[in-house]
Design a protein around this motif. Structure first.
Motif, short mmCIF file in Angstrom:
data_model
loop_
_atom_site.label_atom_id
_atom_site.label_comp_id
_atom_site.label_asym_id
_atom_site.label_seq_id
_atom_site.Cartn_x
_atom_site.Cartn_y
_atom_site.Cartn_z
N PRO A 11 29.25 43.59 42.24
CA PRO A 11 28.01 44.18 42.23
C PRO A 11 28.69 44.98 43.55
O PRO A 11 27.24 45.22 44.29
CB PRO A 11 27.03 43.49 42.35
N MET A 46 32.25 48.97 41.01
CA MET A 46 31.24 49.19 40.46
C MET A 46 31.68 51.26 39.77
O MET A 46 31.88 51.51 38.90
CB MET A 46 29.41 49.80 40.87
N VAL A 51 29.98 41.46 35.67
CA VAL A 51 29.69 41.72 36.84
C VAL A 51 29.78 40.08 37.54
O VAL A 51 29.06 39.36 37.04
CB VAL A 51 28.20 42.80 37.30
N VAL A 91 27.63 37.31 41.77
CA VAL A 91 26.26 38.39 41.72
C VAL A 91 25.92 37.57 43.02
O VAL A 91 25.09 36.48 42.49
CB VAL A 91 25.43 38.91 40.02
N GLU A 130 22.73 45.27 45.40
CA GLU A 130 23.77 44.77 44.51
C GLU A 130 22.84 45.40 42.75
O GLU A 130 23.48 45.94 42.07
CB GLU A 130 24.03 43.37 44.12
N GLN A 131 21.37 45.01 42.88
CA GLN A 131 20.63 45.62 41.22
C GLN A 131 20.08 46.76 41.39
O GLN A 131 20.99 47.53 40.54
CB GLN A 131 19.28 44.91 42.10
N GLN A 136 22.85 48.92 42.22
CA GLN A 136 23.89 49.57 41.99
C GLN A 136 24.24 49.34 40.91
O GLN A 136 24.90 50.01 40.11
CB GLN A 136 25.44 48.63 42.36
N ARG A 137 23.96 47.17 39.91
CA ARG A 137 24.10 47.35 38.49
C ARG A 137 22.60 48.47 37.71
O ARG A 137 23.17 48.90 36.34
CB ARG A 137 23.66 46.18 38.03
N GLN A 141 26.20 38.64 33.82
CA GLN A 141 26.56 38.79 35.09
C GLN A 141 27.08 36.76 35.78
O GLN A 141 26.76 36.74 34.80
CB GLN A 141 25.86 39.08 36.11
#
Length: 384
Positions: free
Chosen positions: A258, A263, A285, A288, A334-335, A337-338, A352
């Motif tokens: 992530p 990504m 992913v 995480v 990270e969230q 990016q996802r 994930q």
């Protein structure tokens, strides 16, 4: 994620008898090798006969499976239960090239090729050889019929998809002007043909001799002449393997972390696979960082830590709050990016795997990764 991505059902892929090949691709350092090994182990312990092929030179796969080494021969992994079996191997591109020559040329021609200095250099370090030999080995494993599932761990970064270009690259090499010049003497009948070639391409051969040296040029000519008889088989098998990768029995899994660069690479892989009409199963992913929904936000944690530090009280508590704030900020990044990836690829299934406290080094660790792949943790609701 603000946009909900379809969930990737890993067990449905592993349990489907129609799934014969799983290709794990992704950039370096995202846990791709571990993912491939965990998938292979989980499939074997669900009753399938599996071989994991890695072309990554790292030794992690052997260590995690309790093997002292991996080489070009599949080795059985002990400790696998529930009726299946697991083998693992690491691509040796030179040995694979040698095997192809030995299988598709008569003894005298094979000896000429294998002892040729140019071939020895080509088979060890020529650009693109590893990707082409990975394709050859995959085709060999599939044709053998010894396993009902092959899991392929590809090289890191974008070169992981270079094997998709192998047939075209090989065709360009075989049809190139230099190869036609070098093979023409043998095709035309020997010494008189060399005179004809030298008359027609004197400038070219003169330059090559100056650049490469007379002996090197003779080595190349002898190699190409000897190999000409088996070139057609190279091209045909590469095209067959390419078609095999496009077939419904193949599933591509893109592995990412992530992080922005990883990504971005995952997006490249997804788009390239779609362009080549390859069957993408989904995205994994890895690593995480998740935080409970009820946890304090990073801003509140930082404010509380600052208050304690200003009063000179509870230094340990303040340090823990700072640590928590950093963790929440990381989870939030990270969230995002996802979410960015999902916005660009809303139909791609995703699963994930949370960051582990230590590296995977045995079958128990691989089983744990397999469990997480099949049953991903709840989505983070972290807020910064």
């Amino acid at each position: 994620m603000s946009r909900t991505a379809p969930a990737l059902d890993v067990d449905a892929i592993l349990d489907d008898p129609g799934t014969r090949i799983i290709v794990c691709c992704g950039s370096g350092g995202v846990g791709k090798t571990t993912t491939a090994a965990a998938l292979g182990l989980r499939a074997a312990e669900r009753g399938r006969s599996v071989v994991v092929l890695t072309v990554d030179p790292a030794k992690r796969l052997a260590q995690a499976m309790g093997l002292t080494e991996l080489d070009n021969t599949p080795r059985r992994v002990d400790g696998v239960g529930d009726g299946g079996e697991l083998h693992a191997m690491m691509l040796d591109m030179k040995r694979t090239f040698d095997e192809i020559i030995e299988a598709h040329a008569d003894a005298d021609r094979a000896r000429q090729i294998l002892t040729n200095p140019f071939y020895q250099s080509l088979s060890s370090s020529f650009s693109g050889t590893q990707e082409y030999m990975a394709m050859e080995k995959l085709g060999q494993l599939r044709r053998s019929g010894d396993w009902d599932l092959i899991v392929v761990d590809t090289p890191p970064s974008r070169s992981a998809l270079d094997f998709l270009d192998a047939p075209e690259r090989l065709g360009r090499f075989l049809d190139g002007r230099l190869i036609r010049i070098l093979t023409a003497p043998a095709k035309a009948g020997g010494r008189s043909a060399f005179k004809l070639i030298n008359a027609g391409f004197g400038v070219v051969t003169g330059i090559l001799t100056k650049v490469l040296g007379a002996q090197v040029l003779r080595d190349i000519q002898m190699f190409v002449s000897a190999l000409d008889a088996v070139f057609g088989g190279f091209r045909q098998r590469a095209e067959q393997t390419y078609q095999l990768l496009q077939a419904p029995g193949t599933a591509f899994l893109v592995v990412a972390a992530p992080e922005r660069d990883a990504m971005r690479e995952a997006s490249y892989f997804v788009e390239r696979l779609a362009q080549e009409r390859m069957p993408l199963a989904g995205v994994v992913v890895n690593r995480v960082h998740l935080s409970p929904a009820a946890a304090l936000s990073s801003a509140r944690s930082s404010a509380a830590a600052e208050d304690l530090e200003a009063r000179g009280e509870h230094e340990l508590t303040a340090a823990v709050l700072r640590l928590h704030a950093g963790r929440m900020q990381l989870a939030a990044r990270e969230q995002r990016q996802r979410e960015h990836f999902t916005s660009a690829h809303p139909t791609v299934p995703i699963t994930q795997v949370p960051a582990m406290p230590e590296d995977v080094h045995d079958l128990a660790g691989l089983r744990q990764i397999g469990d997480l792949l099949a049953s991903p943790p709840p989505e983070s609701r972290a807020t910064a």
